[in-house]
Design a protein around this motif. Structure first.
Motif, short mmCIF file in Angstrom:
data_model
loop_
_atom_site.label_atom_id
_atom_site.label_comp_id
_atom_site.label_asym_id
_atom_site.label_seq_id
_atom_site.Cartn_x
_atom_site.Cartn_y
_atom_site.Cartn_z
N LEU A 63 0.83 -1.21 0.00
CA LEU A 63 0.00 0.00 0.00
C LEU A 63 0.86 1.26 0.00
N SER A 64 1.97 1.22 0.73
CA SER A 64 2.83 2.41 0.83
C SER A 64 3.56 2.72 -0.46
N LEU A 65 3.50 1.81 -1.43
CA LEU A 65 4.13 2.08 -2.73
C LEU A 65 3.30 3.01 -3.61
N LEU A 66 2.08 3.35 -3.18
CA LEU A 66 1.23 4.22 -4.00
C LEU A 66 1.95 5.51 -4.44
N PRO A 67 2.65 6.22 -3.56
CA PRO A 67 3.31 7.45 -4.03
C PRO A 67 4.39 7.20 -5.09
N VAL A 68 5.25 6.20 -4.88
CA VAL A 68 6.31 5.96 -5.87
C VAL A 68 5.73 5.47 -7.18
N LEU A 69 4.71 4.61 -7.10
CA LEU A 69 4.09 4.15 -8.34
C LEU A 69 3.35 5.29 -9.03
N GLY A 70 2.74 6.16 -8.24
CA GLY A 70 2.08 7.33 -8.82
C GLY A 70 3.05 8.24 -9.55
N ALA A 71 4.24 8.41 -8.97
CA ALA A 71 5.26 9.25 -9.61
C ALA A 71 5.78 8.62 -10.90
N MET A 72 5.65 7.30 -11.00
CA MET A 72 6.13 6.57 -12.17
C MET A 72 5.02 6.36 -13.22
N THR A 73 3.89 7.00 -13.01
CA THR A 73 2.74 6.79 -13.88
C THR A 73 2.66 7.85 -14.96
N GLY A 133 3.27 -11.31 -13.99
CA GLY A 133 3.19 -12.74 -14.21
C GLY A 133 2.16 -13.47 -13.37
N GLU A 134 1.34 -12.74 -12.62
CA GLU A 134 0.35 -13.39 -11.76
C GLU A 134 -1.06 -13.00 -12.20
N ASP A 135 -2.00 -13.89 -11.97
CA ASP A 135 -3.38 -13.67 -12.39
C ASP A 135 -4.12 -12.67 -11.51
N LYS A 136 -3.85 -12.73 -10.21
CA LYS A 136 -4.57 -11.87 -9.27
C LYS A 136 -3.69 -10.69 -8.86
N PRO A 137 -4.30 -9.52 -8.64
CA PRO A 137 -3.52 -8.36 -8.21
C PRO A 137 -3.08 -8.49 -6.75
N ALA A 138 -2.12 -7.68 -6.38
CA ALA A 138 -1.67 -7.62 -4.99
C ALA A 138 -2.73 -6.94 -4.13
N LEU A 139 -3.25 -5.83 -4.64
CA LEU A 139 -4.27 -5.11 -3.89
C LEU A 139 -5.11 -4.27 -4.81
N ILE A 140 -6.29 -3.95 -4.30
CA ILE A 140 -7.19 -3.00 -4.94
C ILE A 140 -7.63 -2.05 -3.84
N CYS A 141 -7.51 -0.77 -4.11
CA CYS A 141 -7.94 0.20 -3.11
C CYS A 141 -8.64 1.38 -3.77
N GLU A 142 -9.45 2.03 -2.98
CA GLU A 142 -10.08 3.27 -3.40
C GLU A 142 -9.39 4.35 -2.59
N TRP A 143 -8.60 5.18 -3.24
CA TRP A 143 -7.74 6.13 -2.55
C TRP A 143 -8.13 7.56 -2.89
N ILE A 144 -8.12 8.41 -1.88
CA ILE A 144 -8.54 9.80 -2.04
C ILE A 144 -7.35 10.72 -1.81
N THR A 145 -7.18 11.66 -2.71
CA THR A 145 -6.15 12.69 -2.56
C THR A 145 -6.81 14.05 -2.74
N LEU A 146 -6.17 15.04 -2.16
CA LEU A 146 -6.54 16.43 -2.39
C LEU A 146 -5.40 17.09 -3.14
N PHE A 147 -5.74 17.91 -4.10
CA PHE A 147 -4.70 18.72 -4.73
C PHE A 147 -5.19 20.15 -4.86
N PHE A 148 -4.20 21.04 -4.89
CA PHE A 148 -4.47 22.48 -4.90
C PHE A 148 -3.84 23.09 -6.13
N VAL A 149 -4.63 23.89 -6.87
CA VAL A 149 -4.14 24.58 -8.06
C VAL A 149 -4.28 26.08 -7.87
#
Length: 149
Positions: A63-73, A133-149
């Motif tokens: 779960l804590s990989l969300l920020p690094v994976l987000g930056a790599m998206t 290489g696996e059929d099932k995911p590690a996790l599925i989550c519904e995640w909320i962020t706030l951003f400011f523009v």
């Protein structure tokens, strides 16, 4: 793109990250950071004798990989964001363990984007972390962020 242009993509996958390797070293560092030294995470010899066949990452590490994976998206991004913060999650399910040495990546689907105040947006994404290489995911989550523009 503008927040309004992103909002028009509600219901769509808006990005897929690059692959990221979950190493035993990272698992060990997470164990030290959290105090969770259960043998299935850090003792490679004992973990061989479990149904996992080796050490696995902590669910919370995945779960804590969300920020690094987000930056790599690559994909839809709002221009001019001044700041973004985690707001929380509505759901998190750990589906399959991530074995040490496996690679994971995130698929992000936009569920909702709402302007809470002028310039403050609340974004809800469904994030699926796939294991290579696996059929099932590690996790599925519904995640909320706030951003400011």
């Amino acid at each position: 793109m503008t927040p309004q242009e992103l909002a028009a993509k509600t219901g769509e996958v808006i990005g897929v990250s690059d692959w990221f390797e979950v190493t035993q070293e990272r698992i060990n560092m997470f164990a030290d950071a959290t105090g969770d030294h259960q043998f299935i995470h850090i003792d490679e010899e004992k973990a061989k004798h479990t149904p996992f066949g080796g050490t696995i990452a902590h669910g919370f590490l995945t779960l804590s990989l969300l920020p690094v994976l987000g930056a790599m998206t690559s994909g839809a991004r709002v221009d001019g964001i001044k700041m973004g913060v985690n707001y929380g999650g509505n759901k998190t399910r750990f589906i399959s363990p991530v074995r040490a040495g496996k690679r994971v990546r995130a698929h992000t689907k936009l569920l909702e984007l709402v302007e809470k105040r002028p310039g403050q947006w609340q974004q809800t994404n469904e994030i699926t972390i796939e294991i290579e290489g696996e059929d099932k995911p590690a996790l599925i989550c519904e995640w909320i962020t706030l951003f400011f523009v």
